[in-house]
Structures are given as structure tokens and as C-alpha cells.
Design an enzyme around this catalytic site. Structure first.
Site, PDB file in Angstrom:
ATOM      1  N   ASP A  11       1.117  -1.315  -0.170  1.00  0.00           N
ATOM      2  CA  ASP A  11      -0.316  -0.111  -0.210  1.00  0.00           C
ATOM      3  C   ASP A  11       0.713   1.276  -0.353  1.00  0.00           C
ATOM      4  O   ASP A  11       2.194   1.616   0.822  1.00  0.00           O
ATOM      5  CB  ASP A  11      -1.548  -0.070   1.007  1.00  0.00           C
ATOM      6  N   ASP A  43      -3.024   2.329  -6.259  1.00  0.00           N
ATOM      7  CA  ASP A  43      -2.086   2.503  -4.924  1.00  0.00           C
ATOM      8  C   ASP A  43      -2.308   1.549  -4.353  1.00  0.00           C
ATOM      9  O   ASP A  43      -1.546   1.474  -2.879  1.00  0.00           O
ATOM     10  CB  ASP A  43      -2.343   4.187  -4.050  1.00  0.00           C
ATOM     11  N   GLU A  44      -2.347   0.023  -4.318  1.00  0.00           N
ATOM     12  CA  GLU A  44      -1.810  -0.948  -3.617  1.00  0.00           C
ATOM     13  C   GLU A  44      -3.457  -1.986  -4.872  1.00  0.00           C
ATOM     14  O   GLU A  44      -3.204  -2.168  -4.973  1.00  0.00           O
ATOM     15  CB  GLU A  44      -3.112  -0.643  -2.746  1.00  0.00           C
TER      16      GLU A  44
END
Length: 419
Positions: A30, A124-125
Site C-alpha cells: 500500500d 496505490d495498492e
């Protein structure tokens, strides 16, 4: 039922980076305050200052906040007006999805250099299964350290990683490791890790469900694990009760699925004041179409159905959609479609929000394409792709969607020029 154990943290030696990771092949990576971090990366003078990314108007919502801003209580999904009240000294920036998409592609490529089993959840993860990467790169924790080092060295960004036997526990691990940390949950320590956590750490437990569970005396995950399933059914329903009971005992059999594809990609804007001017609506739809086009091309996808969303001043919401003959990823085609839908809708009332969404997504590679009669072989898609490349290098401000698409004032009753 209450537990007196302290909550596991990133510096807890039971779950430190040197814990036994031999049975924990799932990573959840993350990025830390991703949108804000990308903005600070390209504006080094902002380093150390509170930075908030999101809608900057009075009706805006926070998308990302740097950790300096979070110290003042600023959080994502918070109204920007509330964030300004808590942290007036912060730098407030509108989102630039071109930059975030480019950074996301680079980070995801680092993940795929390690293992093909990468399941992105958002920009973003992602989940990674590193079972097959051990021979080349070492243990799961060693792979996590390698990824964090490469992200820092190559992208000047930081990430937090959870290493665990399952996706659910790995995701909780990365959350506990933030910011810029690594947490390993050995198989034999899963319950020690899970059971002290608050009950709303479980997937599917929102504010209302958490309150219902707390009224029954179930404050922690351990409390819920030990509760009779019948009690859980009364609080959250039969389906959720079984799901939460399994998670509370650390049981999550889902595999990392690299074929994960978004069902739709969209963008919307809430106006600072209700809008009646058709030119302003047109410009907003133009900008939204450009944003969706960037995200589609960045994800390597095309879509067949283009949808328009309109929210009126009294909060009534109207949606219209049209399915195209062939899939598209060009802002020009999306804009032509949503503007036709809006014109046909003719709401005749002040507008609070408009949105553009593309559905029915499929990989762009190999997708059928159809040229408009008389159109050159290389046209709008190539021009927009070139704009993407320029924006990724110099910033989106160097070229706007209207300059590509020939925007005209609808009050002049003129059609935009065709390719």
C-alpha cells in the site's frame, strides 16, 4: 469477552520484519498517502508541509492527505471545508490523475518484476503472491524489503507492506505498518494479531454494523470470534454473520487474482455553486471525459458503454447511457456521447453535479476499432496518447482537453469540428 491484550503494532517484535515468514506468501503493498506523495515528489518545496489533494471548492472532498496534514485530523473522504478548518495552513491541490496513473504504472511494474501474480486493487495498492519468487528473491519478507527499496530508489515514494498467510491479514498488516513500514504475521500468530483489533477492522463492518456489535458487547475481533453465530445473525444478518465469523478466525481462502479488472472507470465533479450555464456544463463534461480517457488508456482498457450522471440542485439524480458500436478509450468519443445524452435530457434546472463513466471494459489490445467515415487513419486516439505522454513529463497544464477537442460555445449553435 473483552480482551486486555495491547493492539499489535508495526514495532511489535511478534510481527516484526524478522518474524517467521515461511508460511506467509501473500503481500499487500500500500503506497503511503499516494496522491499527496506524488505531488510532493514533483514539488520538493512542499516536503515536510501538510499537503491535501482533492476538490478545492466549498463542496470538495479530500482524496489524499500527507501525514503532516493527518496530524491535524485531516482524512480522505472528509469535506475539504472541514479539512481547511482543521488545517488552514495546508497546501490544497486539485488531483492530477495523469501523474498518479503514470506513477502507479511504474510501481505496479516493480511488483510484476518480482511475480506475475499481482492483483491491483486501485492505483496505490495491490496483493502479490510471491510463492514462486522465493528461489530468485528469497523469503517473503526479503521480497517485501526489495520492493520497498526499489519503490524508494526508483520512484522516490514510500510504501507499507503486510506479509501474511492470507489476503485479509496481509491487508491489515500493511495498515498497521504505516507509514513506510513492514509487518510480518506468521501463521501461528494470526489470532494473536487479529483478536485484539477493534471489531471494525473486519472487512464488511462499517459504522452501523460496528455499533450494533458493540451494543452486544462485541468490541474486538476476538469478542466476535467467540460469540455464537446466532448472536451475529441478529446483529448483521445471516450472510454477513458467516463471513465475519470466518474472518475473525483468520480464514480467508481467496487467491491472488491477476486478472482483476475494474468493471467501470468514471469521474465526476460537484460544482461550488449550482450551475445553469450550458457552456459551464459542457466544459465540465469535456474535462471529465478527458480524465476518464487518461485513466482508461493508462489501465490498457476500452469500454463500450458511456454513461452520464446529473445531480440536480434538489439532489435528484438522473443517469443516461449509450452503448457504442465499438469500444473506445478516447475522450473525444466519450464527450460527443455524453454531450448528446445531456442535450437530449435537457434538465432545465440548476445542476449540482455531473459525471462521466465508461462501462463494459475489456483489454484494449486486440479490441476492434472503427474509423469514422472520412477520418484519417491516425487521429484522436493518437493525439490524446501524445498528450498523455507530454502531460506525464511536463504536467497536465501544458495541454488542456479543449485544445485537443475543439471545444466551442454551445450558445453559438455550432458543432465541434470533426476529425
Amino acid at each position: 469477552m473483552g480482551r486486555s491484550q495491547s493492539l499489535p503494532r508495526g514495532d511489535d517484535p511478534r510481527f516484526g520484519p524478522d518474524a517467521d515468514d515461511s508460511g506467509s506468501p501473500i503481500l499487500h503493498v500500500d503506497m503511503d498517502a499516494f496522491f499527496a506523495a506524488v505531488e510532493v515528489r514533483r514539488r520538493p518545496e512542499l516536503r515536510g508541509r501538510p499537503v491535501v489533494v482533492g476538490g478545492v471548492g466549498p463542496r470538495g472532498v479530500v482524496s489524499s492527505a500527507s501525514y503532516e496534514a493527518r496530524r491535524y485530523g485531516v482524512r480522505s473522504a472528509m469535506p475539504t471545508s472541514q479539512a481547511r478548518a482543521r488545517c488552514p495552513q495546508a497546501v490544497y491541490l486539485p488531483p492530477d490523475f495523469t501523474a498518479y496513473t503514470a506513477a502507479s504504472r511504474a510501481v505496479m511494474q516493480i511488483f510484476r518484476d518480482v511475480t506475475p501474480l499481482v492483483e491491483p486493487l486501485s492505483l496505490d495498492e495491490a496483493f502479490l503472491d510471491v510463492t514462486g519468487a522465493r528461489r530468485l528473491f528469497g523469503s517473503p519478507a526479503a521480497i517485501a524489503r526489495l520492493i520497498r527499496r526499489r519503490v524508494a530508489d526508483e520512484q522516490a515514494l514510500t510504501c507499507s507492506v503486510g506479509v501474511a498467510p492470507s489476503k485479509f491479514v496481509a491487508k491489515l498488516g500493511s495498515t498497521r505498518a504505516k507509514p513506510d513500514g513492514l509487518l510480518v504475521v506468521p501463521p501461528g500468530q494470526v489470532l494473536d494479531f487479529l483478536h485484539p483489533l477493534p471489531v471494525d477492522a473486519l472487512w464488511g463492518v462499517g459504522e452501523r454494523a460496528a455499533e450494533s456489535l458493540r451494543r452486544l458487547g462485541l468490541a474486538t475481533v476476538g469478542d466476535l470470534a467467540e460469540a455464537p453465530v446466532g448472536m451475529l445473525r441478529r446483529a448483521v444478518g445471516a450472510a454477513s454473520a458467516s463471513h465475519l465469523h470466518e474472518l475473525a478466525w483468520g480464514r480467508d481462502p481467496r487467491r491472488v487474482s491477476p486478472e482483476h479488472i475494474d468493471k467501470s472507470i468514471g469521474a465526476e465533479v460537484t460544482f461550488d455553486v449550482d450551475v445553469v450555464d450550458p457552456l459551464e456544463i459542457r466544459r465540465a463534461l469535456l474535462a471529465l471525459s478527458a480524465k476518464v480517457g487518461v485513466r482508461l488508456r493508462g489501465s490498457g482498457q476500452v469500454g463500450r458503454t458511456v454513461a452520464l450522471k446529473v445531480r440536480l440542485a434538489d439532489f435528484r439524480t438522473v443517469s443516461r447511457s449509450r452503448t457504442l458500436d465499438v469500444p473506445t478509450d478516447t475522450a473525444r468519443e466519450m464527450f460527443d456521447t455524453v454531450w448528446a445524452l445531456y442535450t437530449a435530457l435537457d434538465p432545465g434546472e440548476p445542476i449540482r453535479l455531473v459525471g462521466v463513466r465508461v462501462e463494459g471494459l475489456a483489454p484494449a489490445q486486440g479490441a476492434a476499432r472503427q474509423l469514422t467515415l472520412g477520418a484519417p487513419e491516425r487521429g484522436w486516439r493518437e493525439a490524446e496518447a501524445a498528450a498523455d505522454a507530454a502531460a506525464a513529463r511536463f504536467g497536465r497544464s501544458v495541454i488542456g482537453p479543449a485544445s485537443l477537442m475543439g471545444d466551442r460555445d454551445p450558445r453559438r449553435n455550432e458543432n465541434p469540428p470533426r476529425p
